[in-house]
Design a protein around this motif. Sequence first.
Motif, short mmCIF file in Angstrom:
data_model
loop_
_atom_site.label_atom_id
_atom_site.label_comp_id
_atom_site.label_asym_id
_atom_site.label_seq_id
_atom_site.Cartn_x
_atom_site.Cartn_y
_atom_site.Cartn_z
N LEU A 12 0.84 -1.19 0.00
CA LEU A 12 0.00 0.00 0.00
C LEU A 12 0.88 1.25 0.00
O LEU A 12 1.78 1.39 0.83
N LEU A 13 0.61 2.13 -0.96
CA LEU A 13 1.34 3.38 -1.08
C LEU A 13 0.38 4.55 -0.91
O LEU A 13 -0.69 4.57 -1.52
N ASP A 14 0.75 5.50 -0.08
CA ASP A 14 -0.07 6.69 0.11
C ASP A 14 -0.04 7.52 -1.17
O ASP A 14 1.01 7.97 -1.61
N CYS A 15 -1.21 7.69 -1.80
CA CYS A 15 -1.26 8.37 -3.10
C CYS A 15 -0.76 9.80 -3.03
O CYS A 15 -0.14 10.30 -3.97
N LYS A 16 -0.99 10.49 -1.92
CA LYS A 16 -0.53 11.87 -1.80
C LYS A 16 0.99 11.92 -1.87
O LYS A 16 1.57 12.84 -2.46
N ARG A 17 1.65 10.93 -1.28
CA ARG A 17 3.11 10.88 -1.34
C ARG A 17 3.59 10.56 -2.75
O ARG A 17 4.63 11.04 -3.20
N VAL A 18 2.82 9.73 -3.45
CA VAL A 18 3.19 9.37 -4.82
C VAL A 18 3.10 10.59 -5.73
O VAL A 18 3.98 10.83 -6.56
N LEU A 19 2.05 11.39 -5.56
CA LEU A 19 1.79 12.51 -6.46
C LEU A 19 2.53 13.79 -6.09
O LEU A 19 2.58 14.72 -6.88
N THR A 20 3.12 13.82 -4.90
CA THR A 20 3.81 15.02 -4.45
C THR A 20 5.32 14.83 -4.46
O THR A 20 5.84 13.89 -3.86
N ILE A 21 6.02 15.69 -5.20
CA ILE A 21 7.48 15.62 -5.25
C ILE A 21 8.03 15.88 -3.85
O ILE A 21 7.70 16.88 -3.22
N CYS A 22 8.85 14.94 -3.37
CA CYS A 22 9.34 15.05 -2.00
C CYS A 22 10.43 16.12 -1.89
O CYS A 22 10.99 16.58 -2.89
N SER A 23 10.76 16.48 -0.65
CA SER A 23 11.75 17.53 -0.40
C SER A 23 13.13 17.13 -0.91
O SER A 23 13.95 17.99 -1.24
N GLY A 24 13.37 15.83 -1.00
CA GLY A 24 14.67 15.36 -1.49
C GLY A 24 14.79 15.39 -2.99
O GLY A 24 15.84 15.07 -3.55
N ALA A 25 13.68 15.75 -3.67
CA ALA A 25 13.66 15.82 -5.14
C ALA A 25 14.22 14.55 -5.77
O ALA A 25 15.10 14.58 -6.61
N CYS A 26 13.67 13.40 -5.33
CA CYS A 26 14.13 12.10 -5.84
C CYS A 26 14.03 12.05 -7.36
O CYS A 26 13.00 12.44 -7.93
N VAL A 27 15.05 11.57 -8.01
CA VAL A 27 15.09 11.57 -9.48
C VAL A 27 14.03 10.66 -10.08
O VAL A 27 13.62 10.85 -11.23
N PHE A 28 13.58 9.68 -9.31
CA PHE A 28 12.61 8.72 -9.85
C PHE A 28 11.17 9.21 -9.74
O PHE A 28 10.27 8.63 -10.33
N HIS A 29 10.92 10.29 -9.00
CA HIS A 29 9.54 10.65 -8.67
C HIS A 29 8.75 11.10 -9.90
O HIS A 29 7.58 10.75 -10.05
N ASN A 30 9.35 11.87 -10.78
CA ASN A 30 8.66 12.28 -12.01
C ASN A 30 8.28 11.07 -12.85
O ASN A 30 7.20 11.03 -13.46
N ARG A 31 9.20 10.11 -12.91
CA ARG A 31 8.93 8.88 -13.66
C ARG A 31 7.75 8.13 -13.05
O ARG A 31 6.90 7.59 -13.75
N LEU A 32 7.70 8.10 -11.75
CA LEU A 32 6.63 7.41 -11.04
C LEU A 32 5.27 8.02 -11.36
O LEU A 32 4.30 7.32 -11.65
N ILE A 33 5.20 9.35 -11.34
CA ILE A 33 3.95 10.04 -11.65
C ILE A 33 3.54 9.80 -13.10
O ILE A 33 2.37 9.57 -13.42
N HIS A 34 4.53 9.81 -14.00
CA HIS A 34 4.27 9.53 -15.43
C HIS A 34 3.70 8.12 -15.59
O HIS A 34 2.72 7.92 -16.32
N ASN A 35 4.28 7.16 -14.89
CA ASN A 35 3.81 5.78 -14.97
C ASN A 35 2.39 5.64 -14.43
O ASN A 35 1.57 4.90 -14.99
N LEU A 36 2.11 6.32 -13.33
CA LEU A 36 0.78 6.24 -12.74
C LEU A 36 -0.27 6.78 -13.70
O LEU A 36 -1.36 6.22 -13.83
N LEU A 37 0.05 7.86 -14.40
CA LEU A 37 -0.87 8.44 -15.38
C LEU A 37 -1.17 7.43 -16.49
O LEU A 37 -2.32 7.28 -16.93
N LYS A 38 -0.14 6.72 -16.95
CA LYS A 38 -0.32 5.71 -17.99
C LYS A 38 -1.22 4.59 -17.51
O LYS A 38 -2.08 4.10 -18.24
#
Length: 228
Positions: free
Chosen positions: A109-135
């Motif tokens: 289980l992943l908290d959707c708000k955390r998935v959709l919000t870029i974290c303070s650490g600006a993780c390089v994978f986060h944009n990719r994750l959001i793109h994948n979720l949209l697909k």
Amino acid sequence: MTEFLDVLLKCALFEGIDGKDAESMLKCLNGRVIAFSRGESVFLEGDPAQYVGVVLSGAVQIVRDDYYGNRSVLGIAEKGELFAEAFSCAGVEEIPVSVFALQECKVLLLDCKRVLTICSGACVFHNRLIHNLLKVVARKNLALSRKIQLMSRKTTREKLVAYLLEQAKNKKSAEFVVPYDRQGLADYLGVERSAMSAEIGKLKKSGMIDTKGSWFRILKPDEQEETI
């Protein structure tokens, strides 16, 4: 979580993300792995629409009950597949469906708000994750459109035949196993089990199909003639 890393890397949500990034991402998103027994509820209608679920083992069934308690099966999520992502992304307060374990399973289980919000650490994978979720959401929308076309068929026979032919086309084989037992298939098609079973019997007797349980085979015209 390491034991399920291979499953996650094959999941559409993690497409293009390598193993090291996936491990870091799960820590960032505070993912939780929960085990469920067969028939146990993962979500119940009315629960907060907060989480995106990923099936790590086993399978879950997504259902909706109407006012009179009649159940409609909306789909099944198997190992490596997502569920409930559309509701959590839509921002609705409550999930309008229920999700049950079809068998013993483990779910991330992943908290959707955390998935959709870029974290303070600006993780390089986060944009990719959001793109994948949209697909994933877009693909599920297309699948829903196909089901609406299926449900628009007037008779039980038309719905059943259309579903079986679609399964054969998707599997690229005349022989396939559907992800439902007979009651589950009837619920998915929105028909009475007895009426559906009668139509399956007629199709088998006429030589259009062969079947046993969840296994089906669409017979070729020459095979149909031999059977008749």
